[in-house]
Design a protein around this motif. Structure first.
Motif, PDB file in Angstrom:
ATOM      1  N   CYS A 160      -0.319   0.125  12.898  1.00  0.00           N
ATOM      2  CA  CYS A 160      -0.710   0.869  13.373  1.00  0.00           C
ATOM      3  C   CYS A 160       0.996   1.412  13.085  1.00  0.00           C
ATOM      4  O   CYS A 160       1.875   0.828  14.112  1.00  0.00           O
ATOM      5  N   ILE A 161       1.952   2.516  12.019  1.00  0.00           N
ATOM      6  CA  ILE A 161       3.112   2.656  11.682  1.00  0.00           C
ATOM      7  C   ILE A 161       3.151   4.485  11.852  1.00  0.00           C
ATOM      8  O   ILE A 161       2.310   5.206  11.473  1.00  0.00           O
ATOM      9  N   PHE A 162       3.824   4.073  13.013  1.00  0.00           N
ATOM     10  CA  PHE A 162       4.360   5.589  13.564  1.00  0.00           C
ATOM     11  C   PHE A 162       5.249   6.454  13.015  1.00  0.00           C
ATOM     12  O   PHE A 162       5.962   5.355  11.807  1.00  0.00           O
ATOM     13  N   LEU A 163       5.878   7.202  12.914  1.00  0.00           N
ATOM     14  CA  LEU A 163       6.892   8.208  12.534  1.00  0.00           C
ATOM     15  C   LEU A 163       7.284   7.778  10.386  1.00  0.00           C
ATOM     16  O   LEU A 163       8.266   7.528  10.180  1.00  0.00           O
ATOM     17  N   SER A 164       6.229   7.481  10.222  1.00  0.00           N
ATOM     18  CA  SER A 164       6.640   7.248   8.942  1.00  0.00           C
ATOM     19  C   SER A 164       5.904   7.422   7.691  1.00  0.00           C
ATOM     20  O   SER A 164       6.062   7.542   6.912  1.00  0.00           O
ATOM     21  N   ILE A 165       4.931   8.920   7.417  1.00  0.00           N
ATOM     22  CA  ILE A 165       4.446   9.211   7.320  1.00  0.00           C
ATOM     23  C   ILE A 165       4.775   9.789   6.150  1.00  0.00           C
ATOM     24  O   ILE A 165       4.669  10.486   4.790  1.00  0.00           O
ATOM     25  N   SER A 166       6.603  10.366   6.242  1.00  0.00           N
ATOM     26  CA  SER A 166       7.403  10.871   4.976  1.00  0.00           C
ATOM     27  C   SER A 166       7.350   9.959   3.933  1.00  0.00           C
ATOM     28  O   SER A 166       7.744  10.606   2.865  1.00  0.00           O
ATOM     29  N   MET A 167       7.132   8.944   4.101  1.00  0.00           N
ATOM     30  CA  MET A 167       7.912   8.007   3.306  1.00  0.00           C
ATOM     31  C   MET A 167       6.035   7.217   2.651  1.00  0.00           C
ATOM     32  O   MET A 167       6.801   5.839   2.897  1.00  0.00           O
ATOM     33  N   ILE A 168       5.063   7.114   2.781  1.00  0.00           N
ATOM     34  CA  ILE A 168       3.904   6.988   2.402  1.00  0.00           C
ATOM     35  C   ILE A 168       4.227   5.939   1.471  1.00  0.00           C
ATOM     36  O   ILE A 168       3.398   5.040   1.330  1.00  0.00           O
ATOM     37  N   GLU A 169       5.184   7.034   0.459  1.00  0.00           N
ATOM     38  CA  GLU A 169       4.824   5.766  -0.685  1.00  0.00           C
ATOM     39  C   GLU A 169       5.886   4.120  -0.382  1.00  0.00           C
ATOM     40  O   GLU A 169       5.762   3.552  -1.070  1.00  0.00           O
ATOM     41  N   GLU A 170       7.155   4.685   0.158  1.00  0.00           N
ATOM     42  CA  GLU A 170       7.830   3.085   0.407  1.00  0.00           C
ATOM     43  C   GLU A 170       6.864   2.342   1.605  1.00  0.00           C
ATOM     44  O   GLU A 170       7.046   0.903   0.991  1.00  0.00           O
ATOM     45  N   VAL A 171       5.799   3.110   2.076  1.00  0.00           N
ATOM     46  CA  VAL A 171       5.418   2.027   3.022  1.00  0.00           C
ATOM     47  C   VAL A 171       4.216   1.199   2.714  1.00  0.00           C
ATOM     48  O   VAL A 171       4.205   0.282   2.732  1.00  0.00           O
ATOM     49  N   ALA A 172       3.522   2.486   1.280  1.00  0.00           N
ATOM     50  CA  ALA A 172       2.200   1.324   0.681  1.00  0.00           C
ATOM     51  C   ALA A 172       2.995   0.231  -0.022  1.00  0.00           C
ATOM     52  O   ALA A 172       2.725  -0.746  -0.461  1.00  0.00           O
ATOM     53  N   ALA A 173       3.781   0.597  -0.524  1.00  0.00           N
ATOM     54  CA  ALA A 173       4.641  -0.399  -1.649  1.00  0.00           C
ATOM     55  C   ALA A 173       5.065  -1.792  -0.494  1.00  0.00           C
ATOM     56  O   ALA A 173       5.190  -2.925  -1.024  1.00  0.00           O
ATOM     57  N   GLU A 174       6.140  -1.507   0.525  1.00  0.00           N
ATOM     58  CA  GLU A 174       6.056  -2.699   1.268  1.00  0.00           C
ATOM     59  C   GLU A 174       4.846  -3.759   1.716  1.00  0.00           C
ATOM     60  O   GLU A 174       5.187  -4.862   1.559  1.00  0.00           O
ATOM     61  N   LEU A 175       3.826  -3.121   2.101  1.00  0.00           N
ATOM     62  CA  LEU A 175       3.085  -3.237   2.970  1.00  0.00           C
ATOM     63  C   LEU A 175       1.994  -4.327   1.241  1.00  0.00           C
ATOM     64  O   LEU A 175       1.879  -5.637   1.349  1.00  0.00           O
ATOM     65  N   VAL A 176       2.025  -4.290   0.583  1.00  0.00           N
ATOM     66  CA  VAL A 176       2.049  -4.829  -0.638  1.00  0.00           C
ATOM     67  C   VAL A 176       2.770  -5.516  -1.270  1.00  0.00           C
ATOM     68  O   VAL A 176       2.438  -6.951  -1.223  1.00  0.00           O
ATOM     69  N   ALA A 177       3.792  -5.551  -1.332  1.00  0.00           N
ATOM     70  CA  ALA A 177       4.625  -6.867  -1.756  1.00  0.00           C
ATOM     71  C   ALA A 177       4.632  -7.992  -0.381  1.00  0.00           C
ATOM     72  O   ALA A 177       4.733  -8.945  -0.176  1.00  0.00           O
ATOM     73  N   GLY A 178       4.428  -7.684   0.895  1.00  0.00           N
ATOM     74  CA  GLY A 178       4.037  -8.246   2.743  1.00  0.00           C
ATOM     75  C   GLY A 178       3.154  -9.152   1.913  1.00  0.00           C
ATOM     76  O   GLY A 178       3.006 -10.123   2.630  1.00  0.00           O
ATOM     77  N   GLY A 179       2.142  -9.125   1.150  1.00  0.00           N
ATOM     78  CA  GLY A 179       1.074  -9.650   0.817  1.00  0.00           C
ATOM     79  C   GLY A 179      -1.090  -8.589   0.893  1.00  0.00           C
ATOM     80  O   GLY A 179      -1.613  -9.334   0.827  1.00  0.00           O
ATOM     81  N   TYR A 180      -0.937  -7.161   1.436  1.00  0.00           N
ATOM     82  CA  TYR A 180      -1.317  -7.267   1.676  1.00  0.00           C
ATOM     83  C   TYR A 180      -2.515  -6.580   0.147  1.00  0.00           C
ATOM     84  O   TYR A 180      -1.078  -6.331  -0.803  1.00  0.00           O
ATOM     85  N   GLU A 181      -3.308  -6.964  -0.325  1.00  0.00           N
ATOM     86  CA  GLU A 181      -4.205  -6.625  -1.147  1.00  0.00           C
ATOM     87  C   GLU A 181      -4.002  -5.233  -1.482  1.00  0.00           C
ATOM     88  O   GLU A 181      -4.236  -3.955  -0.758  1.00  0.00           O
TER      89      GLU A 181
END
Length: 251
Positions: A160-181
């Motif tokens: 559950c990721i707070f306070l980050s919606i304005s950075m959604i592209e970066e959030v998604a990229a970091e999660l994929v880089a960390g191991g999520y498909e």
């Protein structure tokens, strides 16, 4: 006396009974105006002194409370959700403690729980995830290196990721880089439990474009994890063959 009160995620009926009572009794109310539903202020008594902390510094908040304390008045410091999560209350409590002010905290329903209700989703599904990570992406407020999204993603827990919606592209990229498909399901809930609540569902590959199309750039929770769309094991708690102190196993 000072009461820090969690206002809940938005719906005025989701404040606790104790929180509503204190709000109705307060002589002075300082509320987080950028996030708290103003409808909650309808619970205040006539003549209550009301301040919007969105326009105040910490010193100004402390000074208003100091004046109330010297006059023997009761103050409610009204925070959104549960004040213990990204509420910036520790610095306030420490300032009050130095001045000898008495205070307590009334917990509230956090927005990550309001989001689960909006999604009609259990975060801790058997065989899928038994851990919920509450975090945020680094922005103007830094995040310790050991807690960055890429590192936390390695756990494949529900996030559950707070306070980050304005950075959604970066959030998604970091999660994929960390191991999520890239196909990992993700949900965005803007203003959970408010009348204008909005829900988006997608994958880590598609969600940034969806968010952009809907022009969602604030007051939204990001939830990611396989709990959002998967087959899961049934809980042993209610399984006929599972015994516990209140029930014997049935053959």
């Amino acid at each position: 006396m000072i009461h820090i009160v969690g206002a809940g995620p938005g719906d005025p009926e989701l404040i606790t009974v104790k929180g509503a009572r204190y709000l109705g009794e307060a002589d002075v109310v300082i509320y987080a105006g950028s996030l708290v539903n103003p409808a909650l202020l309808n619970m205040c008594k006539d003549g209550a002194e009301i301040h919007n902390s969105a326009h105040m510094t910490l010193d100004e908040v402390v000074e208003v409370i100091a004046q109330a304390e010297s006059a023997g008045k009761m103050t409610v410091r009204l925070h959104t959700g549960d004040p213990a999560i990204y509420g910036a209350i520790q610095e306030q409590m420490d300032a009050w403690k130095k001045r000898g002010f008495e205070y307590d905290v009334v917990p509230g329903v956090s927005s990550f729980l309001g989001t689960a209700a909006a999604l009609r989703q259990e975060y801790t599904l058997p065989g899928i995830s038994q851990t919920v990570i509450i975090t945020r992406n680094e922005g103007r407020t830094p995040v310790p290196e050991r807690e960055n999204l890429r590192g936390l993603a390695a756990h494949h827990a529900t996030m559950c990721i707070f306070l980050s919606i304005s950075m959604i592209e970066e959030v998604a990229a970091e999660l994929v880089a960390g191991g999520y498909e890239k196909t990992t399901p993700i949900a965005i809930v803007q203003r959970a439990t408010w009348p204008e609540q909005k829900i988006l569902r997608g994958t880590l590959e598609t969600i940034a474009e969806q968010v952009k199309a809907e022009e969602i750039d604030r007051t939204a929770m990001i939830v990611v994890g396989d709990c959002l769309d998967t087959n899961y094991e049934l809980s042993k708690l209610y399984a006929p063959g599972f015994s516990h102190m209140f029930r014997d196993a049935k053959q």
